[in-house]
Design an enzyme around this catalytic site. Structure first.
Site, PDB file in Angstrom:
ATOM      1  CE  LYS A  51      -1.826   1.596   3.981  1.00  0.00           C
ATOM      2  NZ  LYS A  51      -1.555   3.017   4.245  1.00  0.00           N
ATOM      3  CG  ASN A  52       2.170   2.664   3.540  1.00  0.00           C
ATOM      4  OD1 ASN A  52       1.023   2.990   3.237  1.00  0.00           O
ATOM      5  ND2 ASN A  52       2.528   2.334   4.758  1.00  0.00           N
TER       6      ASN A  52
ATOM      7  NE  ARG B 204       0.034  11.620   7.329  1.00  0.00           N
ATOM      8  CZ  ARG B 204       0.217  12.844   7.808  1.00  0.00           C
ATOM      9  NH1 ARG B 204      -0.834  13.617   7.999  1.00  0.00           N
ATOM     10  NH2 ARG B 204       1.405  13.291   8.053  1.00  0.00           N
TER      11      ARG B 204
ATOM     12  CB  CYS C 196      -4.805  10.772  11.343  1.00  0.00           C
ATOM     13  SG  CYS C 196      -3.385   9.938  11.909  1.00  0.00           S
TER      14      CYS C 196
ATOM     15  NE  ARG D  65       0.459  10.193  10.428  1.00  0.00           N
ATOM     16  CZ  ARG D  65      -0.005   9.201   9.653  1.00  0.00           C
ATOM     17  NH1 ARG D  65      -1.276   8.871   9.700  1.00  0.00           N
ATOM     18  NH2 ARG D  65       0.802   8.595   8.799  1.00  0.00           N
ATOM     19  N   PRO D  66       2.576  16.344  11.494  1.00  0.00           N
ATOM     20  CG  PRO D  66       4.483  17.128  12.577  1.00  0.00           C
ATOM     21  CD  PRO D  66       3.380  16.128  12.701  1.00  0.00           C
ATOM     22  CB  ILE D  67       3.685  18.031   6.098  1.00  0.00           C
ATOM     23  CG1 ILE D  67       2.980  19.372   5.898  1.00  0.00           C
ATOM     24  CG2 ILE D  67       2.656  16.912   6.141  1.00  0.00           C
ATOM     25  CD1 ILE D  67       2.402  19.490   4.467  1.00  0.00           C
ATOM     26  CG  ASP D  68       8.020  19.792  10.665  1.00  0.00           C
ATOM     27  OD1 ASP D  68       7.225  18.840  10.806  1.00  0.00           O
ATOM     28  OD2 ASP D  68       9.166  19.770  11.136  1.00  0.00           O
TER      29      ASP D  68
ATOM     30  CG  ASP E   1       2.598   1.301   9.537  1.00  0.00           C
ATOM     31  OD1 ASP E   1       2.854   1.570   8.347  1.00  0.00           O
ATOM     32  OD2 ASP E   1       2.354   2.174  10.379  1.00  0.00           O
TER      33      ASP E   1
ATOM     34  NE  ARG F  92      -7.106   4.415   5.026  1.00  0.00           N
ATOM     35  CZ  ARG F  92      -6.238   4.988   5.857  1.00  0.00           C
ATOM     36  NH1 ARG F  92      -6.568   5.190   7.122  1.00  0.00           N
ATOM     37  NH2 ARG F  92      -5.059   5.366   5.429  1.00  0.00           N
TER      38      ARG F  92
END
Ligand code: EPZ
Length: 434
Positions: free
Chosen positions: A22-23, A93, A117, A122-125, A309, A401
């Site tokens: 998936k990822n 996401r 979530c 869950r930042p994206i800095d 995970d 999912r």
């Protein structure tokens, strides 16, 4: 309303074909936008996250054709640089990979900031740090839209990630492959799906070296072209079925896998007293019911450490193990929502921040539970299959999912699991809707 109805308590035996990762798929699909051509993606898992990503790419103008159940052709010649609004990003996401790809292709992108979530902020800095290092200006505009633009094109740079981030590593790769000059990503994440994305991009004509190490070099190229590529098997799906075999007792073989990707997972299963057999592309777990699992301590870390995970799935094993186990979540702030559901099934556990302490119990008790997120949902399926009696699991959309064909795969192992669909009005009348 949909729910799984599970009659647990049996040993499970059999073979599970593992689907595409998936990822990896959720990064490789948007990466096709970096070329104006036709890509054929094979071993694509049929899961709802992939369907949503394909829907988003279609809305941006990609022409999508399913050639077979797990093979898709994408023609991205007529893709338009459209903003990815919140209602799309909030469903998926991984839509944030569109920032890197649209920057790489068009020099500009507008993507809604993904929310937090189920397990904390869950930042994206670090993603933004990477784009700015490549010469883009990035701002959070009204409505939480990330606006990134590089009107004069992106220029290669050295980027040190303050946090080992899978998403940031992938997103920077996506932006850097067509940037001018050399980009070096230091303290990069090393997950198998990062190597898979790099291999896909190189198959399109990119020039990436070092993927899978913490130092990745990207030499920008003018153009990328369409190609055919097969996605690697899903390390976490495989690990989930191995954990299932250890929980229920019996013998389960996962096939079509890369055993090396499962090393940290199988090592911990052996430590808990299960037997592991490895072949070229298959791994088998054996745990006689007469041999109870032993307690261990476990900490999740970026690859090649034990994957976060797989944390909820192993929480179920620790709940059943003989003795006291300490579980430390090394990646996220709050990934223990499933523990309260497990306690409804008789587990004895306490959570304090990133640490959970499990006092193992002989057996779990069947109960109605609900999935708080994808991997926690998978963990509750494992718990219900290990517990004697009838359990029901609600909110199963989370599970679907990330696990292709889960009902058939479990039934083929001897599991008694059925999907029950109750019309919402009836469910409400019977008081079954949460
Ligand atoms: C990917 O999420 C996966 N999702 C997650 O899998 C997985 O849990 C995670 O990697 C770690 O392996 C996809 O690939 C779609 P990160 P991602 O950036 O990229 C912090 C599943 O179940 N961080 O590696 O979002 C972050 O808060 C899902 O399949 C920053 O601080 O994870 C976290 O604590 C769940 N700033 C840590 O780094 C940033 O800019 C690792 O996050 C980015 C991340």
């Amino acid at each position: 309303m949909e729910q799984y109805r599970i009659n647990g308590g049996r040993e499970l035996h059999g073979r599970v074909p593992v689907s595409g990762a998936k990822n990896a798929a959720l990064a490789i699909l948007p990466a096709t936008l970096l070329c104006e051509g036709v890509c054929r993606i094979e071993n694509l898992p049929q899961i709802s996250d992939v369907r949503i990503m394909l829907e988003i790419l279609g809305m941006m103008g990609a022409k999508i054709r399913y050639l077979k159940k797990n093979t898709v052709e994408l023609d991205t010649a007529h893709v338009r640089n459209l903003p990815a609004p919140y209602e799309m990003v909030s469903k998926l996401r991984a839509s944030y990979y569109l920032i890197g790809t649209m920057l790489g292709r068009f020099g500009r992108s507008e993507v809604a900031l993904p929310g937090g979530c189920d397990f904390g902020l869950r930042p994206i800095d670090q993603h933004i740090k990477g784009f700015e290092a490549l010469g883009a200006t990035v701002q959070i505009a009204e409505g939480g839209i990330v606006e990134a633009e590089a009107p004069h094109g992106l220029v290669g740079s050295n980027i040190y990630l303050d946090v080992v981030s899978v998403g940031a590593t992938m997103n920077i790769l996506l932006a850097a492959v067509r940037a001018e000059g050399l980009t070096v990503i230091e303290n990069a994440a090393r997950e198998p799906h990062i190597v898979d994305l790099a291999n896909f991009l190189n198959t399109m004509g990119a020039d990436i070296s070092g993927a899978g190490t913490d130092n990745i070099k990207v030499r920008g190229v003018e153009r990328l072209s369409g190609c055919t590529y097969s996605i690697i098997p899903d390390q976490i799906e495989a690990g989930t079925y191995l954990a299932l075999g250890a929980a229920t007792g019996g013998e389960i073989t996962v096939t079509g896998v890369i055993p090396k990707h499962l090393e940290s997972i199988t090592a911990k299963l052996v430590e808990m007293g299960a037997d592991i057999r490895e072949e070229d592309d298959a791994v088998t777990v054996v745990r006689p019911r007469s041999r109870r699992l032993s307690r261990i301590n476990l900490k999740t870390q970026p690859y090649p450490g034990f994957p976060t995970d797989m944390q909820p799935q192993f929480g179920v094993l620790l709940a059943l193990a003989d003795g006291t186990s300490i579980l430390t979540e090394g990646v996220y702030d709050n990934r223990y929502k499933y523990v309260n559901e497990l306690k409804r099934m008789g587990a004895n556990a306490t959570v304090d921040g990133r640490i959970a302490v499990f006092e193992g119990v002989e057996r779990l008790i069947a109960a109605p539970v609900k999935a708080p997120d994808l991997r926690a949902g998978a963990a509750l399926v494992i718990a219900a299959l290990a517990a004697e009696g009838l359990s029901t699991i609600n909110e199963i959309r989370y599970i679907e999912r990330g696990y292709e064909d889960i009902l058939n795969k479990l039934t083929d192992l001897g599991a008694d699991i059925r999907l029950i669909v109750t019309p919402d009005d009836e469910a409400r009348v019977l008081g079954r809707v949460n």
